[in-house]
Design a protein around this motif. Sequence first.
Motif, mmCIF file in Angstrom:
data_model
loop_
_atom_site.group_PDB
_atom_site.id
_atom_site.type_symbol
_atom_site.label_atom_id
_atom_site.label_comp_id
_atom_site.label_asym_id
_atom_site.label_seq_id
_atom_site.Cartn_x
_atom_site.Cartn_y
_atom_site.Cartn_z
ATOM 1 N N SER A 39 69.983 38.372 17.984
ATOM 2 C CA SER A 39 70.626 39.849 17.911
ATOM 3 C C SER A 39 71.305 39.699 18.678
ATOM 4 O O SER A 39 72.311 40.257 18.592
ATOM 5 N N PHE B 36 68.542 44.359 3.126
ATOM 6 C CA PHE B 36 68.300 44.480 4.302
ATOM 7 C C PHE B 36 68.308 45.985 3.764
ATOM 8 O O PHE B 36 69.519 46.346 2.897
ATOM 9 N N PHE C 17 70.641 42.584 13.436
ATOM 10 C CA PHE C 17 70.393 42.245 12.417
ATOM 11 C C PHE C 17 70.914 41.312 11.735
ATOM 12 O O PHE C 17 71.412 40.293 11.290
ATOM 13 N N ALA D 193 57.999 44.718 13.597
ATOM 14 C CA ALA D 193 58.862 46.105 13.614
ATOM 15 C C ALA D 193 59.536 45.381 15.875
ATOM 16 O O ALA D 193 58.803 45.026 16.569
ATOM 17 N N ALA E 210 70.740 48.033 16.048
ATOM 18 C CA ALA E 210 69.842 47.646 15.156
ATOM 19 C C ALA E 210 70.622 46.579 14.077
ATOM 20 O O ALA E 210 69.898 45.734 13.813
ATOM 21 N N ASN E 211 70.792 47.588 13.497
ATOM 22 C CA ASN E 211 72.163 46.636 12.625
ATOM 23 C C ASN E 211 73.330 45.841 13.003
ATOM 24 O O ASN E 211 73.251 44.897 12.454
ATOM 25 N N ASP F 213 69.167 49.620 4.807
ATOM 26 C CA ASP F 213 68.892 51.056 5.903
ATOM 27 C C ASP F 213 68.416 51.984 5.785
ATOM 28 O O ASP F 213 69.178 52.565 4.721
ATOM 29 N N PHE G 81 63.820 43.154 4.864
ATOM 30 C CA PHE G 81 64.141 43.609 6.386
ATOM 31 C C PHE G 81 64.263 45.483 5.671
ATOM 32 O O PHE G 81 64.648 45.409 4.845
ATOM 33 N N LEU H 61 61.404 38.221 12.627
ATOM 34 C CA LEU H 61 61.568 39.444 14.001
ATOM 35 C C LEU H 61 61.258 38.812 15.459
ATOM 36 O O LEU H 61 62.639 38.793 16.195
ATOM 37 N N LEU I 288 64.143 47.704 13.820
ATOM 38 C CA LEU I 288 63.868 46.443 12.554
ATOM 39 C C LEU I 288 62.168 46.269 12.157
ATOM 40 O O LEU I 288 61.695 46.049 12.548
ATOM 41 N N MET J 171 65.576 48.693 7.977
ATOM 42 C CA MET J 171 65.980 49.361 9.748
ATOM 43 C C MET J 171 65.463 51.027 9.886
ATOM 44 O O MET J 171 66.476 51.385 8.211
#
Length: 410
Positions: free
Chosen positions: A282, A223, A122, A109, A118-119, A225, A252, A275, A268, A254
């Motif tokens: 990122s 992914f 990503f 993480a 984070a979003n 969220d 993944f 990662l 994440l 978040m």
Amino acid sequence: MTPSAAPALDRWGFSTWLDHARGSGEFIKLPELDGVNDAVVSIEGRKLVNFSGIGILGWQHDPEVRKVFAATAAEYGLVVGGSRIIQGVSRPHLELEALVAEITGREKALTFATGMLANLGFVNAMSARFSFDNNAGVNNTDTVLVLDRECHWSMWKAAERFKFGRNLIMFDHNDTASLRSELEQLAGRKIVVGFEAVYSADGSMAPVAEILDLCEEFGAVSFVDDANGFMVYGNGGRRFAAEYEALRRATFLMVSFGKGVGLSGGALAGPADALDAFRFLSGTTVFTTNIQPPTAGAIVHVLRTMRRDPSIMANYLDRIDRLRERLLRIGCTINPTPTYVTSILVGPNDIAVNVRQEFIDRGYLVPMFGYPAVPKGRAVIRLLLNNRITDEQLDGFLDTLAELREKYRF
């Protein structure tokens, strides 16, 4: 019209828009809290019962959480002192990242100052072109991002440089048939499917297993969220257990520390090599700082406490079930999925503006979501009930809601 302090800005139309929005009541005066954010807040010297917060269990007020925060601040300071890539991170961050990886069942993480960062990070990492030496590197500019149409603003913002219809595709909300149709047309391309577990406006739960089945069938990266559901569901509780068991299959994840954990920041979680690459790719780990060390330490304490005692959240969710039952008895139209995100339909924006102000006049700060958070003409009261609100305060809110619903016919 209010004269502009900078005439060169006139062509941008800010003053014209604000004059209209202030006149209609749509541009609301933001609450300015005199003291701490809690179940009751003070605004301009007046006490209001606060239904607008997002920290549902009120962990920031727990004496042990505050003690851990203070002790971590004393040992590690208040700031990280720079971006992760230059300054590094403190032990509390590493401890938090290891714990998030363990909780989510992922290899690794990576923490961020906010879930939004984070979003953004990503999407940037998954579509980056980068090389240290102009030889070996990555070139993922051909990534296709396929998003549920109700994904959070931060995901759509992150994808602004994508070309809609070419490498940015939208599927109908929680609609696996719509997703299948889009994936069939993208066969053979480098695809990332993004969706939320629990949606913050309508409180719906994604058909997690079915979406992940499609991702696996078409070879797409998934992914999720989980800003709204992290530690609310999936910690041994009976509610939405199947969805959260399936969530462990996502590539993944978040998570946010603002809702169930009630503090701040995000992370994440996913495969270790990805990662590690994200630290460079990122952008949001390179060009901004991380969560404050004492906050990271406090989050670790809260996560361990919640893992040890799942009844803390289970009892809260029992209270939400009772709240939903009472809202239905009043005659409110609420979101059908019984998550802890409770949306009460109000409708037209002018009615929503009046209802919000009447609640304030009667001593309640109520969150009214209008456009662009929800479609035009579909304003909602979006409740994330603070568990520190007393039964008496909740009764008063519901009595006022029933009265205003009758008055404004929503």
